[in-house]
Design an enzyme around this catalytic site. Structure first.
Site, PDB file in Angstrom:
ATOM      1  N   LYS A  49       0.856  -1.183   0.000  1.00 47.29           N
ATOM      2  CA  LYS A  49       0.000   0.000   0.000  1.00 47.29           C
ATOM      3  C   LYS A  49       0.896   1.240   0.000  1.00 47.29           C
ATOM      4  O   LYS A  49       1.639   1.468   0.950  1.00 47.29           O
ATOM      5  CB  LYS A  49      -0.928  -0.015   1.204  1.00 47.29           C
ATOM      6  CG  LYS A  49      -2.010  -1.083   1.097  1.00 47.29           C
ATOM      7  CD  LYS A  49      -2.933  -1.057   2.308  1.00 47.29           C
ATOM      8  CE  LYS A  49      -4.100  -2.025   2.074  1.00 47.29           C
ATOM      9  NZ  LYS A  49      -3.645  -3.402   1.775  1.00 47.29           N
ATOM     10  N   ASP A  74      -1.234  -1.798  -4.459  1.00 43.53           N
ATOM     11  CA  ASP A  74      -2.640  -1.830  -4.073  1.00 43.53           C
ATOM     12  C   ASP A  74      -3.280  -0.461  -4.277  1.00 43.53           C
ATOM     13  O   ASP A  74      -2.624   0.573  -4.176  1.00 43.53           O
ATOM     14  CB  ASP A  74      -2.788  -2.245  -2.602  1.00 43.53           C
ATOM     15  CG  ASP A  74      -2.610  -3.731  -2.402  1.00 43.53           C
ATOM     16  OD1 ASP A  74      -2.683  -4.478  -3.393  1.00 43.53           O
ATOM     17  OD2 ASP A  74      -2.383  -4.148  -1.249  1.00 43.53           O
ATOM     18  N   MET A  75      -4.576  -0.477  -4.537  1.00 38.74           N
ATOM     19  CA  MET A  75      -5.330   0.759  -4.678  1.00 38.74           C
ATOM     20  C   MET A  75      -6.025   1.055  -3.355  1.00 38.74           C
ATOM     21  O   MET A  75      -6.623   0.160  -2.745  1.00 38.74           O
ATOM     22  CB  MET A  75      -6.361   0.640  -5.802  1.00 38.74           C
ATOM     23  CG  MET A  75      -7.004   1.954  -6.200  1.00 38.74           C
ATOM     24  SD  MET A  75      -5.830   3.208  -6.761  1.00 38.74           S
ATOM     25  CE  MET A  75      -5.294   2.541  -8.335  1.00 38.74           C
ATOM     26  N   GLN A 106     -10.540  -0.436  -9.281  1.00 37.32           N
ATOM     27  CA  GLN A 106     -11.748  -0.682  -8.490  1.00 37.32           C
ATOM     28  C   GLN A 106     -12.991  -0.399  -9.335  1.00 37.32           C
ATOM     29  O   GLN A 106     -13.198   0.725  -9.788  1.00 37.32           O
ATOM     30  CB  GLN A 106     -11.741   0.198  -7.250  1.00 37.32           C
ATOM     31  CG  GLN A 106     -10.523  -0.046  -6.362  1.00 37.32           C
ATOM     32  CD  GLN A 106     -10.415   0.944  -5.221  1.00 37.32           C
ATOM     33  OE1 GLN A 106     -10.692   0.616  -4.081  1.00 37.32           O
ATOM     34  NE2 GLN A 106     -10.006   2.160  -5.520  1.00 37.32           N
ATOM     35  N   ARG A 147      -5.010  -6.030 -11.298  1.00 36.83           N
ATOM     36  CA  ARG A 147      -5.992  -6.740 -10.475  1.00 36.83           C
ATOM     37  C   ARG A 147      -7.296  -5.967 -10.533  1.00 36.83           C
ATOM     38  O   ARG A 147      -7.325  -4.761 -10.248  1.00 36.83           O
ATOM     39  CB  ARG A 147      -5.530  -6.849  -9.018  1.00 36.83           C
ATOM     40  CG  ARG A 147      -6.599  -7.459  -8.082  1.00 36.83           C
ATOM     41  CD  ARG A 147      -6.280  -7.218  -6.614  1.00 36.83           C
ATOM     42  NE  ARG A 147      -5.058  -7.899  -6.225  1.00 36.83           N
ATOM     43  CZ  ARG A 147      -4.235  -7.463  -5.279  1.00 36.83           C
ATOM     44  NH1 ARG A 147      -4.480  -6.311  -4.673  1.00 36.83           N
ATOM     45  NH2 ARG A 147      -3.156  -8.152  -4.968  1.00 36.83           N
ATOM     46  N   LYS A 203     -13.888  -5.133  -6.885  1.00 38.50           N
ATOM     47  CA  LYS A 203     -15.058  -4.257  -6.771  1.00 38.50           C
ATOM     48  C   LYS A 203     -14.699  -2.938  -6.106  1.00 38.50           C
ATOM     49  O   LYS A 203     -15.128  -1.870  -6.532  1.00 38.50           O
ATOM     50  CB  LYS A 203     -16.157  -4.949  -5.949  1.00 38.50           C
ATOM     51  CG  LYS A 203     -16.885  -6.055  -6.658  1.00 38.50           C
ATOM     52  CD  LYS A 203     -18.074  -6.493  -5.811  1.00 38.50           C
ATOM     53  CE  LYS A 203     -18.862  -7.610  -6.464  1.00 38.50           C
ATOM     54  NZ  LYS A 203     -20.068  -7.956  -5.679  1.00 38.50           N
ATOM     55  N   HIS A 229     -15.125 -12.545  -4.728  1.00 39.24           N
ATOM     56  CA  HIS A 229     -15.681 -13.724  -4.073  1.00 39.24           C
ATOM     57  C   HIS A 229     -17.168 -13.854  -4.400  1.00 39.24           C
ATOM     58  O   HIS A 229     -17.881 -14.640  -3.791  1.00 39.24           O
ATOM     59  CB  HIS A 229     -15.511 -13.621  -2.556  1.00 39.24           C
ATOM     60  CG  HIS A 229     -14.087 -13.393  -2.145  1.00 39.24           C
ATOM     61  ND1 HIS A 229     -13.578 -12.142  -1.954  1.00 39.24           N
ATOM     62  CD2 HIS A 229     -13.072 -14.257  -1.934  1.00 39.24           C
ATOM     63  CE1 HIS A 229     -12.305 -12.241  -1.622  1.00 39.24           C
ATOM     64  NE2 HIS A 229     -11.970 -13.503  -1.616  1.00 39.24           N
ATOM     65  N   ARG A 248     -12.450  -3.591   7.874  1.00 41.75           N
ATOM     66  CA  ARG A 248     -13.010  -3.461   6.529  1.00 41.75           C
ATOM     67  C   ARG A 248     -13.579  -4.790   6.040  1.00 41.75           C
ATOM     68  O   ARG A 248     -14.623  -4.840   5.406  1.00 41.75           O
ATOM     69  CB  ARG A 248     -11.944  -2.948   5.558  1.00 41.75           C
ATOM     70  CG  ARG A 248     -11.626  -1.482   5.718  1.00 41.75           C
ATOM     71  CD  ARG A 248     -10.928  -0.930   4.480  1.00 41.75           C
ATOM     72  NE  ARG A 248      -9.654  -1.581   4.241  1.00 41.75           N
ATOM     73  CZ  ARG A 248      -8.509  -1.206   4.806  1.00 41.75           C
ATOM     74  NH1 ARG A 248      -8.495  -0.194   5.659  1.00 41.75           N
ATOM     75  NH2 ARG A 248      -7.392  -1.840   4.519  1.00 41.75           N
TER      76      ARG A 248
END
Length: 303
Positions: free
Chosen positions: A89, A123-124, A153, A179, A182, A222, A283
């Site tokens: 991150k 990572d976003m 995202q 990647r 959502k 998922h 989260r």
């Protein structure tokens, strides 16, 4: 409703109690724990991406400490001869303090990954970081296109522009690796879609966008509706294992994960570890309040 109420108050409860939930999602607090989980996953036909937990630091000296953790992490997994990738991150590397310092620190990690023919995923994070993280990726991708990837995202209303941005970076000699997820951060309605069906629609549209342009994509979800549709699209585009992989979080929907693997698809599992697990776990719980059931079950077992 009860699950949602408990989920909303759990972050304010004692950490020992919250750990009953968190241990399902976290490898542990040490790199030894991450190595153990990665080895176990490898034995089951999966690969791991390793993340040292932490974000939004306020002192740049802390970013330098995180850099050393990641450099040591690569050394450790190389010595263990475990084939993994790494996720980080940028806010944990000082993104919101000083962009250039963050760039140099992250670059050093990607450089080391490059020397070991490995890979780092940027990572976003929330909307305050998106533009800077895309720029960070653009600059690193220019130097190490085969060793660095990004996250997009699907719930963001800016998605179309972000897809075009990646398409312009992509080429046969400098391929983009993304990647697609959502999105989990709580954003205002002017920034992010909140309706599940609308988010899923954007997710599938983005997935087809990547497939159509030959961009390697980690299908990170998922949601069975999305994994089923993704598998249909994989057939439609006649894709091979060199074109995509599925990605899931450690401890989430293991039955669906096993089903996808049994169908012959690659699976990468996001394995977080470290002492800063509380925010990440909160989260996860807000995203899936049904997980409260597992906490209550664990409590009864302890009793």
């Amino acid at each position: 409703m009860i699950n949602k109420i408990i989920a909303s108050i759990l972050p304010y409860l004692p950490k020992k109690f919250v750990w009953l939930f968190s241990r399902r999602y976290i490898a542990g607090e040490t790199i030894d724990d991450a190595v153990r989980v990665a080895r176990d996953l490898a034995g089951k036909g999966m690969v791991a991406t390793i993340d040292h937990l932490g974000e939004y630091i306020t002192d740049i000296k802390d970013a330098e400490a995180v850099q050393q953790i990641y450099l040591g992490m690569i050394d450790r997994f190389e010595s263990e001869k475990l084939s993994v990738t790494y996720s980080l991150k940028p806010s944990n590397f000082g993104l919101l303090i000083d962009f250039e310092t963050c760039f140099e620190l992250v670059k050093s990690v990607v450089e080391k990954a490059n020397r070991h023919h490995s890979f780092v995923r940027i990572d976003m994070e929330d909307s305050s970081c998106v533009d800077a993280e895309l720029e960070l990726y653009r600059r690193l991708h220019k130097i190490y296109p085969l060793n660095v990837g990004i996250v997009i995202q699907a719930y963001l209303k800016r998605l179309t522009g972000d897809l075009q941005f990646l398409a312009e970076l992509h080429s046969p000699s400098a391929p983009v690796n993304v990647r697609l997820c959502k999105g989990i951060y709580v954003e205002p309605p002017e920034i992010a879609i909140r309706d599940r069906k609308a988010i899923n629609k954007q997710f599938i549209e983005a997935l087809e966008f990547f497939f159509d342009r030959g961009i390697y994509v980690g299908i990170a979800t998922h949601d069975r509706a999305l994994t089923d549709t993704a598998r249909q699209l994989i057939k439609k585009y006649s894709l091979t294992s060199a074109d995509y992989e599925f990605q899931m979080l450690y401890g989430v929907t293991p039955e669906l994960r096993s089903e996808i693997i049994a169908a012959g698809h690659q699976m990468r599992v996001y394995v977080p570890y470290g002492k800063e697990w509380l925010g990440y776990s909160s989260r996860r719980l807000k995203e899936n309040p049904k997980m409260v059931f597992y906490i209550i079950k664990a409590l009864f077992k302890r009793g």
